[in-house]
Write a protein that holds these residues in place. Structure first.
Motif, PDB file in Angstrom:
ATOM      1  N   PRO A  17      40.987 -80.995 -88.194  1.00  0.00           N
ATOM      2  CA  PRO A  17      41.075 -79.896 -87.235  1.00  0.00           C
ATOM      3  C   PRO A  17      41.335 -80.399 -85.813  1.00  0.00           C
ATOM      4  N   ILE A  18      42.225 -79.719 -85.134  1.00  0.00           N
ATOM      5  CA  ILE A  18      42.478 -80.001 -83.725  1.00  0.00           C
ATOM      6  C   ILE A  18      41.620 -79.051 -82.903  1.00  0.00           C
ATOM      7  N   MET A  19      40.919 -79.546 -81.924  1.00  0.00           N
ATOM      8  CA  MET A  19      40.041 -78.718 -81.109  1.00  0.00           C
ATOM      9  C   MET A  19      40.252 -79.011 -79.635  1.00  0.00           C
ATOM     10  N   ASP A  20      39.931 -78.037 -78.839  1.00  0.00           N
ATOM     11  CA  ASP A  20      39.901 -78.232 -77.399  1.00  0.00           C
ATOM     12  C   ASP A  20      38.508 -78.711 -77.022  1.00  0.00           C
ATOM     13  N   ALA A  21      38.425 -79.867 -76.411  1.00  0.00           N
ATOM     14  CA  ALA A  21      37.122 -80.386 -76.004  1.00  0.00           C
ATOM     15  C   ALA A  21      36.478 -79.437 -74.997  1.00  0.00           C
ATOM     16  N   LYS A  22      35.196 -79.171 -75.185  1.00  0.00           N
ATOM     17  CA  LYS A  22      34.486 -78.297 -74.251  1.00  0.00           C
ATOM     18  C   LYS A  22      34.345 -78.936 -72.881  1.00  0.00           C
ATOM     19  N   ALA A  23      34.346 -80.256 -72.848  1.00  0.00           N
ATOM     20  CA  ALA A  23      34.265 -80.993 -71.582  1.00  0.00           C
ATOM     21  C   ALA A  23      34.647 -82.428 -71.879  1.00  0.00           C
ATOM     22  N   GLU A  24      34.747 -83.223 -70.850  1.00  0.00           N
ATOM     23  CA  GLU A  24      34.967 -84.653 -71.028  1.00  0.00           C
ATOM     24  C   GLU A  24      34.118 -85.395 -70.014  1.00  0.00           C
ATOM     25  N   PRO A  25      33.764 -86.631 -70.313  1.00  0.00           N
ATOM     26  CA  PRO A  25      32.930 -87.394 -69.379  1.00  0.00           C
ATOM     27  C   PRO A  25      33.692 -87.716 -68.097  1.00  0.00           C
ATOM     28  N   THR A  26      32.939 -88.100 -67.102  1.00  0.00           N
ATOM     29  CA  THR A  26      33.548 -88.687 -65.917  1.00  0.00           C
ATOM     30  C   THR A  26      33.444 -90.199 -66.043  1.00  0.00           C
ATOM     31  N   LEU A  27      34.395 -90.895 -65.473  1.00  0.00           N
ATOM     32  CA  LEU A  27      34.387 -92.347 -65.538  1.00  0.00           C
ATOM     33  C   LEU A  27      33.549 -92.926 -64.400  1.00  0.00           C
ATOM     34  N   LYS A  28      32.661 -93.825 -64.768  1.00  0.00           N
ATOM     35  CA  LYS A  28      31.863 -94.495 -63.746  1.00  0.00           C
ATOM     36  C   LYS A  28      32.757 -95.260 -62.783  1.00  0.00           C
ATOM     37  N   TYR A  29      33.845 -95.819 -63.329  1.00  0.00           N
ATOM     38  CA  TYR A  29      34.842 -96.520 -62.514  1.00  0.00           C
ATOM     39  C   TYR A  29      36.180 -95.822 -62.732  1.00  0.00           C
ATOM     40  N   PRO A  30      36.554 -94.880 -61.869  1.00  0.00           N
ATOM     41  CA  PRO A  30      37.769 -94.091 -62.082  1.00  0.00           C
ATOM     42  C   PRO A  30      39.022 -94.937 -62.274  1.00  0.00           C
ATOM     43  N   GLU A  31      39.066 -96.102 -61.638  1.00  0.00           N
ATOM     44  CA  GLU A  31      40.243 -96.953 -61.754  1.00  0.00           C
ATOM     45  C   GLU A  31      40.388 -97.554 -63.157  1.00  0.00           C
ATOM     46  N   SER A  32      39.377 -97.389 -64.022  1.00  0.00           N
ATOM     47  CA  SER A  32      39.454 -97.914 -65.386  1.00  0.00           C
ATOM     48  C   SER A  32      40.289 -97.024 -66.302  1.00  0.00           C
ATOM     49  N   GLU A  33      40.678 -95.853 -65.829  1.00  0.00           N
ATOM     50  CA  GLU A  33      41.405 -94.915 -66.684  1.00  0.00           C
ATOM     51  C   GLU A  33      42.687 -95.526 -67.243  1.00  0.00           C
ATOM     52  N   THR A  34      43.402 -96.293 -66.426  1.00  0.00           N
ATOM     53  CA  THR A  34      44.646 -96.903 -66.897  1.00  0.00           C
ATOM     54  C   THR A  34      44.394 -97.803 -68.100  1.00  0.00           C
ATOM     55  N   PHE A  35      43.336 -98.607 -68.035  1.00  0.00           N
ATOM     56  CA  PHE A  35      42.993 -99.496 -69.145  1.00  0.00           C
ATOM     57  C   PHE A  35      42.656 -98.708 -70.404  1.00  0.00           C
ATOM     58  N   TYR A  36      41.833 -97.664 -70.257  1.00  0.00           N
ATOM     59  CA  TYR A  36      41.420 -96.893 -71.429  1.00  0.00           C
ATOM     60  C   TYR A  36      42.598 -96.138 -72.037  1.00  0.00           C
ATOM     61  N   ALA A  37      43.463 -95.596 -71.195  1.00  0.00           N
ATOM     62  CA  ALA A  37      44.644 -94.900 -71.710  1.00  0.00           C
ATOM     63  C   ALA A  37      45.543 -95.863 -72.478  1.00  0.00           C
ATOM     64  N   GLU A  38      45.733 -97.063 -71.926  1.00  0.00           N
ATOM     65  CA  GLU A  38      46.542 -98.082 -72.621  1.00  0.00           C
ATOM     66  C   GLU A  38      45.890 -98.453 -73.961  1.00  0.00           C
ATOM     67  N   ALA A  39      44.590 -98.604 -73.962  1.00  0.00           N
ATOM     68  CA  ALA A  39      43.882 -99.007 -75.176  1.00  0.00           C
ATOM     69  C   ALA A  39      44.031 -97.959 -76.271  1.00  0.00           C
ATOM     70  N   LEU A  40      43.889 -96.683 -75.935  1.00  0.00           N
ATOM     71  CA  LEU A  40      44.008 -95.631 -76.940  1.00  0.00           C
ATOM     72  C   LEU A  40      45.431 -95.538 -77.489  1.00  0.00           C
ATOM     73  N   ARG A  41      46.412 -95.668 -76.606  1.00  0.00           N
ATOM     74  CA  ARG A  41      47.801 -95.657 -77.076  1.00  0.00           C
ATOM     75  C   ARG A  41      48.069 -96.840 -78.003  1.00  0.00           C
ATOM     76  N   GLU A  42      47.527 -97.989 -77.654  1.00  0.00           N
ATOM     77  CA  GLU A  42      47.745 -99.183 -78.468  1.00  0.00           C
ATOM     78  C   GLU A  42      47.048 -99.058 -79.817  1.00  0.00           C
ATOM     79  N   LEU A  43      45.864 -98.470 -79.830  1.00  0.00           N
ATOM     80  CA  LEU A  43      45.142 -98.259 -81.087  1.00  0.00           C
ATOM     81  C   LEU A  43      45.922 -97.321 -82.003  1.00  0.00           C
ATOM     82  N   ASN A  44      46.504 -96.275 -81.434  1.00  0.00           N
ATOM     83  CA  ASN A  44      47.332 -95.374 -82.240  1.00  0.00           C
ATOM     84  C   ASN A  44      48.547 -96.102 -82.801  1.00  0.00           C
TER      85      ASN A  44
END
Length: 271
Positions: A17-44
Motif C-alpha cells: 500500500p502507498i500512503m501519505d505520511a501523516k508527518a515526517e521528522p525534522t533533521l537534527k542537522y539539516p545539511e545532512s539531507e543531501t547525504f540521506y537523499a543520496e543514500a535512499l536513491r542508491e539503496l533503491n
C-alpha cells in the motif's frame, strides 16, 4: 489506502500500500539531507529489499514530528554485508558496530544504520516485514517503511535507562490500531507475551477512553495465560531477562546475584 505497483526493485515481494505520511521528522542537522537523499536513491538502485524504520515510520503512522540524527535501514541478515560492501565501493566509510545486528554507513559526521535484527536476538528481519510494508516518499524518493505491526514489535524491548520506546508503542497503537495484525503481533511475541501484556496494560492506563483500540480477544488471551501462570510454582533456574532490555542496567544481577543471563546457567533457586 490503495495497493499500487511501488516501482521499487525488491525481488519477489508483492506490491504494498502507498500512503501519505501523516508527518515526517525534522533533521537534527539539516545539511545532512543531501547525504540521506543520496543514500535512499542508491539503496533503491542497488535492488536489495530494505525498509526505512525508526522515527520516519513512527512519524508516518502517528503524525508525531521530532528531530532525528540518522536513518534506520532494516534489511535481511543475508543482505546487510552486501549493503555495506556496496557503499564501501562508492567511497563511503562503513563500520560493523555489532555483527549480531548492526552496521553503519558514514559520510563525514552523517550516517545511517543498517539493522538486520535486534540487539537481544529476538527480532530477525524476515520476509513478513517486507510483505507487510507500506510505501511513502522521503526526500523525493519512494521508500518502503516497516508495517505498523513490525514497528510495535521493533520497539517493545527498547527499555533502557537512557531510552524508553513505550510511548512510541502506545502512540502507534492509538493511531494505527486498525492496521495492526494482532494475531501476527502475538505470534512475534509468543515467547515473551508478558512484555506485550505490559505494553497493552500501559496503553489502557494511558488512554482509558481508548481501551477498545486493543481487541478484547487479545487481552483475554494474555490474561488467561497470566492466570494459568499464577497457579504454577516459580521456575527453579534463576534467570534475569531484564538483560534483554538493558545489558548495563541488569549487569549486577548476572555478575553478583547469581541470575542466569539470557543464555547460559545461573544458580538454582532452592540451593
Amino acid at each position: 489506502m490503495a495497493v499500487h505497483d511501488p516501482d521499487l526493485t525488491s525481488g519477489a515481494y508483492p506490491a504494498v500500500p502507498i500512503m501519505d505520511a501523516k508527518a515526517e521528522p525534522t533533521l537534527k542537522y539539516p545539511e545532512s539531507e543531501t547525504f540521506y537523499a543520496e543514500a535512499l536513491r542508491e539503496l533503491n538502485t542497488l535492488g536489495l529489499p530494505f525498509l526505512l524504520a525508526g522515527t520516519y515510520a513512527l512519524s508516518a503512522y502517528t503524525g508525531i514530528t521530532r528531530p532525528t540524527k540518522d536513518l534506520d535501514i532494516f534489511c535481511k541478515a543475508g543482505d546487510y554485508t552486501r549493503v555495506l560492501s556496496h557503499f564501501k565501493s562508492l567511497g563511503y566509510s562503513i563500520e560493523i558496530e555489532d555483527d549480531r545486528w548492526l552496521g553503519k554507513v558514514f559520510k563525514g559526521q552523517y550516517f545511517f544504520d543498517v539493522i538486520f535484527a535486534s540487539s537481544n536476538g529476538t527480532m530477525p528481519i524476515g520476509d513478513p516485514w517486507f510483505e507487510h510494508a507500506r510505501q511513502i516518499e522521503v526526500f523525493g524518493t519512494p521508500v518502503r517503511i516497516v508495517g505498523p505491526t513490525e514497528l510495535v514489535w521493533s520497539k517493545c524491548f527498547i527499555q533502557l535507562r537512557h531510552r524508553y520506546d513505550g510511548a512510541d508503542v502506545a502512540h502507534t497503537i492509538l493511531k494505527a490500531h486498525d492496521q495492526i495484525d494482532w494475531h501476527g503481533l502475538l505470534a512475534y511475541m509468543e515467547v515473551h507475551w508478558e512484555v506485550l501484556l505490559m505494553h497493552l496494560l500501559n496503553f489502557r492506563w494511558i488512554y482509558p477512553s481508548e481501551r477498545d483500540k486493543v481487541p478484547r480477544w487479545v487481552m483475554d488471551e494474555l490474561l488467561d495465560r497470566l492466570s494459568k501462570q499464577l497457579e504454577l510454582p516459580p521456575p527453579q533456574m534463576k534467570v534475569c531477562r531484564g538483560r534483554m532490555f538493558s545489558r548495563v542496567d541488569y549487569e549486577i544481577d548476572v555478575k553478583q546475584w547469581g541470575f542466569a543471563d539470557v543464555g547460559g546457567e545461573g544458580e538454582w533457586r532452592n540451593e
